[in-house]
Structures are given as C-alpha cells and as structure tokens.
Design an enzyme around this catalytic site. Structure first.
Site, mmCIF file in Angstrom:
data_model
loop_
_atom_site.group_PDB
_atom_site.id
_atom_site.type_symbol
_atom_site.label_atom_id
_atom_site.label_comp_id
_atom_site.label_asym_id
_atom_site.label_seq_id
_atom_site.Cartn_x
_atom_site.Cartn_y
_atom_site.Cartn_z
ATOM 1 N NE ARG A 45 -3.043 -0.044 3.151
ATOM 2 C CZ ARG A 45 -2.517 0.367 4.315
ATOM 3 N NH1 ARG A 45 -2.152 1.623 4.465
ATOM 4 N NH2 ARG A 45 -2.343 -0.468 5.322
ATOM 5 C CE1 TYR A 96 -17.455 12.432 -14.434
ATOM 6 C CE2 TYR A 96 -16.299 12.375 -12.343
ATOM 7 C CZ TYR A 96 -17.087 11.763 -13.302
ATOM 8 O OH TYR A 96 -17.523 10.484 -13.098
ATOM 9 C CG ASP A 167 -10.119 17.299 -13.631
ATOM 10 O OD1 ASP A 167 -9.413 16.821 -14.536
ATOM 11 O OD2 ASP A 167 -11.129 16.726 -13.177
ATOM 12 C CE LYS A 192 -12.751 9.797 -17.663
ATOM 13 N NZ LYS A 192 -13.824 8.840 -17.557
HETATM 14 N N1 PLP Z 1 -12.300 14.511 -13.974
HETATM 15 C C1 PLP Z 1 -12.838 14.520 -15.197
HETATM 16 C C2 PLP Z 1 -12.722 15.750 -16.055
HETATM 17 C C3 PLP Z 1 -13.522 13.389 -15.674
HETATM 18 O O1 PLP Z 1 -14.058 13.412 -16.910
HETATM 19 C C4 PLP Z 1 -13.624 12.246 -14.828
HETATM 20 C C5 PLP Z 1 -14.358 11.043 -15.264
HETATM 21 O O2 PLP Z 1 -15.099 11.073 -16.237
HETATM 22 C C6 PLP Z 1 -13.056 12.291 -13.554
HETATM 23 C C7 PLP Z 1 -12.384 13.438 -13.156
HETATM 24 C C8 PLP Z 1 -13.147 11.122 -12.618
HETATM 25 O O3 PLP Z 1 -12.234 10.130 -12.990
HETATM 26 P P1 PLP Z 1 -12.438 8.550 -12.777
HETATM 27 O O4 PLP Z 1 -13.651 8.160 -13.572
HETATM 28 O O5 PLP Z 1 -11.163 7.975 -13.283
HETATM 29 O O6 PLP Z 1 -12.661 8.316 -11.331
#
Ligand code: PLP
Length: 370
Positions: A45, A96, A167, A192
């Site tokens: 971990r 998101y 982000d 992604k």
């Molecule tokens: N940030 C953005 C811009 C996203 O599009 C997403 C998921 O679609 C996330 C964060 C969250 O990521 P995860 O699905 O890998 O937990």
C-alpha cells in the site's frame, strides 16, 4: 532526462529502467503485497514499481512529482481532503459531475463550505476568493467546454492563500501544464487520454510542492485508494503513445467541429479550437492544442439528441472519453449533471478513426432524426 526535450519525446522515454546490460527496456508490473524488510518500501500500500514508473513519467510531463490513485475520483478525494474541516472550497458550476457531487456531499455534511462559480468569469472567481482554502479549476470544463484563465486564477488564488488545483483530464499534460501556469496541484482521471484504451480506471496527482506531495501521499496510504500494479502498468503502456493518439484525435475533433457547425440541425458547437468560441483566445494562450473533446446542441431538442446518440453505428454510445474509439453521449442522461447544462447537449469524445468515417456516421444519425 535532458530538460529541453519535447514532451512527445519525454512521454516515450521517461520512467524507464536504467540502461544497464540485460536490463529490460520497458517497465513491468510487480505483483507483491509486501517486500523483504530492510528497505524503504515495506508494504504494497506504500509503493510499487509500476506506480513509480508512471508517476515519474507524469511528473516529468507536468513539472512536479506524481502520485497515482485507484481512480480519478480517488485522486480528487485525496486533494479535497486537504481542506481543513469547515474550510471553504470554490468550484466551477460546470465540471465533471462526479467531482461536483463529491463536493456537494461534503458540503451537505458540514465537512466544508462550497461556493460554485462560473470558472470562465475571472472577475467573479476572484471576487469569491477571500477566505478560500481550495480553488478547484477544471479547464476545459466537462462538458460545457468553458476555458478558465489559469494563470490569472492561479495567481489570485495563491495570493488569497488558497491551494489551487487544476483538473487537467481534458487537456492532458501534452497540451497544458497547469503547474507552469501557476497552479499548486494538477489532477487527472488517467482513465481517459493517459491510459487511452478504455480498459483501465486510474487517477493521478502531480505537484512540485514537497509538503503538498507528502500530505497527499499520506492520504493515499491511510485512505488506501491505491492503484493495482496491472492498471498502473497498462496506463503507462498507453501513455507512451499519447502524442500520436492525441494528434489524430485532435485533428479529427477540429474537422468534426467545422462539419457540425455547418449542419442545419446543429444550433451550437462548443470547441475552443473554433476561432469564434468564447474560450478560443484563452485556450490559445495557455494550451498547445485544443484537444479532442467537443460538444454540440440541437436547438433544445433533448429527445432528438438522445435518439441521435442511440442511432450511431460507429460512434459508441457510452460515457467516458480519451479512448482510441470515438464515443458520444447526452450528458443529461445522468441525473447528477449540472442543471445549467443544456438538456440537448451531446458530448463527443473523438477517437483516432478516419475522420470521413466519423462524419459519415454522425451525419447519418443527424439526418435520420430530422
Ligand atoms: N475529472 C474529469 C474531467 C472526468 O471526466 C472524470 C471522469 O469522467 C473524472 C475526473 C473522474 O475520474 P475517474 O472516472 O477515473 O474516477
């Protein structure tokens, strides 16, 4: 590694094993929950070679030190956990939906105070900054495609004493490096574009601030949202080809944005690469490309938009983005999507297929529903 290499070279070479005779050229996952005593690793971990290689690569690309997580949401949650109890968070009204839902949950329980802002309205964000502990930026935003002025917001946020996080999932470290634009922390859903093949769920954080890095690493080990070695290895394998994938997907997106704009059923196209897009000038200043995500609307026809998503043959009707295969969805099919996102907005996550095939399929779906 030489500091002046192009990011498209760094993405191929960073984080690899040392070049000694018989050493493997590439990285491998290490499947071990524990390590022989006497070293600094200790337990599964706390560290894994597959994470380290991916973290080194992301760190070099973003200009800081990386930390990988079980998902983008786990990475986001570790950052949000830095906020002191009762502290203030400013977040975009459009971002998101999972991150916004996490912040809402924490505000509902009294864990933090939350203010939502139009992240493209720099003056409004700056006016809200006083007393803020964490400024959450997403740019371009999912799925509204708004572009935040990252250098201006990062400077104002830091001057106000806030930690500034971006982000960077939509842009990837190849098109935008928020730490170099003044942010404290970069966060990614590595699920992604970084992993790139719709086969992994993974997250990452990068920061150049050692104290922040340690505080986030402590949360990873204590909350336990660690990536599996296989997932980290797959993500790094995918990341090696990001420059090529992005080049094709981005040029496809630019082509589709123009074609969609000329279609009589389409009322609005949201893509910062279009010269008259509200975010174009800002994106041009702070990004080295406009990315492979766009959105469009059908003049308020939400049922038509849903039907369109269900009638393509090549485009996959699915959530997520950043894979080699093109995907589309009407974001409002998710109840947690922000109410101010138009009900007829369709998000396109453009992949690497031939642009003519992508347009032919979309045009067919647009025409069959008219
Ligand atoms: N940030 C953005 C811009 C996203 O599009 C997403 C998921 O679609 C996330 C964060 C969250 O990521 P995860 O699905 O890998 O937990």
């Amino acid at each position: 590694m030489t500091p002046d290499l192009d990011p498209s070279t760094v993405v191929v070479h960073a984080g690899r094993p040392e070049r000694t005779p018989n050493a493997p050229v590439g990285n491998s996952p290490v499947f071990s929950s524990t390590y022989v005593a006497g070293g600094d690793r200790g337990y599964g971990r706390f560290g894994n070679d597959a994470w380290t290689a991916l973290e080194e690569t992301l760190g070099q690309l973003e200009g800081g030190r990386g930390l990988t997580f079980a998902s983008g949401m786990a990475a986001a949650a570790a950052v949000v956990d830095l906020v002191p109890v009762g502290g203030q968070v400013i977040a975009p009204r459009h971002a998101y939906s999972g991150v916004l839902a996490l912040l809402d949950q924490q505000a509902d329980t009294g864990r933090l105070k939350l203010e939502r802002v139009d992240i493209a309205d720099t003056d409004a964000v700056i006016r809200a900054l006083s007393g803020t502990d964490l400024l959450w930026i997403e740019s371009p935003t999912n799925p509204a495609m708004e572009v935040a002025d990252i250098p201006a917001l990062a400077a104002a946020g830091r001057a106000a004493g806030a930690t500034v996080v971006v982000d960077n999932t939509f842009a990837t470290p190849l098109l935008q490096q928020p730490l170099k634009l003044g942010a404290d922390i970069v966060m990614h859903s590595a699920t992604k574009f970084i992993a790139g093949h719709s086969d992994v769920v993974l997250g990452a954080v990068v920061t150049a601030d050692d104290e922040l890095w340690s505080a986030i690493e402590l949360r990873r080990r204590s909350l336990g949202a660690i990536p599996g070695p296989m997932e980290a290895w797959l993500a790094l394998r995918g990341l090696r080809t990001l420059a090529l994938r992005l080049e094709r997907a981005q040029s496809n997106a630019a082509y589709l944005a123009e074609r969609l704009r000329a279609h009589p059923r389409v009322s609005r196209v949201r893509y910062p690469g279009l010269p008259d897009d509200p975010g174009h000038d800002r994106a041009e200043r702070q990004m080295s490309g406009f990315g492979a995500i766009l959105a469009f609307e059908l003049g308020g026809d939400a049922d038509g938009a849903q039907q369109l998503c269900e009638s393509t043959e090549l485009w996959v009707h699915a959530t997520s983005l950043g894979g080699v295969e093109s995907m589309l969805e009407r974001r409002h099919r998710w109840p947690i999507e922000a109410p101010t996102i138009p009900k007829d907005l369709i998000r396109l996550a453009v992949g690497i297929e031939h642009p003519d095939d992508l347009w032919a399929d979309l045009e067919r779906a647009l025409t069959s529903g008219s």
